[in-house]
Scaffold this motif. Structure first.
Motif, PDB file in Angstrom:
ATOM      1  N   SER A   1       2.149   9.017  -5.504  1.00  9.96           N
ATOM      2  CA  SER A   1       0.930   8.273  -5.198  1.00  9.96           C
ATOM      3  C   SER A   1       1.234   7.061  -4.317  1.00  9.96           C
ATOM      4  CB  SER A   1       0.215   7.848  -6.477  1.00  9.96           C
ATOM      5  OG  SER A   1       0.951   6.861  -7.155  1.00  9.96           O
TER       6      SER A   1
ATOM      7  N   TRP B   1       3.713   6.876  -2.193  1.00  8.54           N
ATOM      8  CA  TRP B   1       4.045   7.408  -0.872  1.00  8.54           C
ATOM      9  C   TRP B   1       2.786   7.802  -0.114  1.00  8.54           C
ATOM     10  CZ3 TRP B   1       3.861  12.441   1.325  1.00  8.54           C
ATOM     11  CH2 TRP B   1       4.513  12.538   2.551  1.00  8.54           C
ATOM     12  N   PHE B   2       1.844   8.475  -0.799  1.00  9.22           N
ATOM     13  CA  PHE B   2       0.606   8.891  -0.126  1.00  9.22           C
ATOM     14  C   PHE B   2      -0.224   7.698   0.303  1.00  9.22           C
ATOM     15  CE2 PHE B   2       0.949  13.216  -2.186  1.00  9.22           C
ATOM     16  CZ  PHE B   2       1.131  13.875  -0.980  1.00  9.22           C
ATOM     17  N   THR B   3      -0.303   6.665  -0.511  1.00  9.36           N
ATOM     18  CA  THR B   3      -1.090   5.498  -0.124  1.00  9.36           C
ATOM     19  C   THR B   3      -0.432   4.719   1.015  1.00  9.36           C
ATOM     20  OG1 THR B   3      -0.112   4.194  -1.900  1.00  9.36           O
ATOM     21  CG2 THR B   3      -2.231   5.223  -2.341  1.00  9.36           C
ATOM     22  N   SER B   4       0.888   4.760   1.095  1.00  6.30           N
ATOM     23  CA  SER B   4       1.549   4.060   2.196  1.00  6.30           C
ATOM     24  C   SER B   4       1.418   4.831   3.508  1.00  6.30           C
ATOM     25  CB  SER B   4       3.032   3.847   1.878  1.00  6.30           C
ATOM     26  OG  SER B   4       3.723   5.085   1.874  1.00  6.30           O
ATOM     27  N   GLN B   5       1.099   6.101   3.450  1.00  2.01           N
ATOM     28  CA  GLN B   5       0.935   6.912   4.664  1.00  2.01           C
ATOM     29  C   GLN B   5      -0.460   6.817   5.256  1.00  2.01           C
ATOM     30  OE1 GLN B   5       3.450   8.634   6.145  1.00  2.01           O
ATOM     31  NE2 GLN B   5       4.761   7.748   4.576  1.00  2.01           N
ATOM     32  N   GLN B   6      -1.387   6.202   4.585  1.00  3.86           N
ATOM     33  CA  GLN B   6      -2.784   6.161   5.052  1.00  3.86           C
ATOM     34  C   GLN B   6      -3.031   5.099   6.118  1.00  3.86           C
ATOM     35  OE1 GLN B   6      -5.297   5.738   1.646  1.00  3.86           O
ATOM     36  NE2 GLN B   6      -5.084   7.893   1.078  1.00  3.86           N
ATOM     37  N   SER B   7      -2.132   4.222   6.379  1.00  5.50           N
ATOM     38  CA  SER B   7      -2.399   3.148   7.346  1.00  5.50           C
ATOM     39  C   SER B   7      -2.135   3.561   8.757  1.00  5.50           C
ATOM     40  CB  SER B   7      -1.547   1.941   7.067  1.00  5.50           C
ATOM     41  OG  SER B   7      -0.170   2.293   7.036  1.00  5.50           O
TER      42      SER B   7
END
Length: 58
Positions: free
Chosen positions: A50, A52-58
């Motif tokens: 989670s 990792w996925f949230t850090s990829q959204q930017s």
């Protein structure tokens, strides 16, 4: 967090009884350590995914 420990204890007792029923007696401490490792490992893996996925959204 308290519910997680209750789940670990319940799964330990169920697994220990099942192992005794199939004539594979194992010390209850080993069964407890297995469930602690499995549940905590899965929790850490899902948390890491989670993050990792949230850090990829930017």
């Amino acid at each position: 967090m308290f519910r997680l420990w209750i789940l670990v204890v319940v799964m330990t007792i169920i697994s220990w009884f099942v192992l005794r029923l199939v004539n594979k007696p194992t010390h209850i401490a080993w069964v407890f350590l297995f469930w602690v490792a499995a549940i905590m490992g899965a929790t850490l893996l899902l948390y890491g995914l989670s993050v990792w996925f949230t850090s990829q959204q930017s």
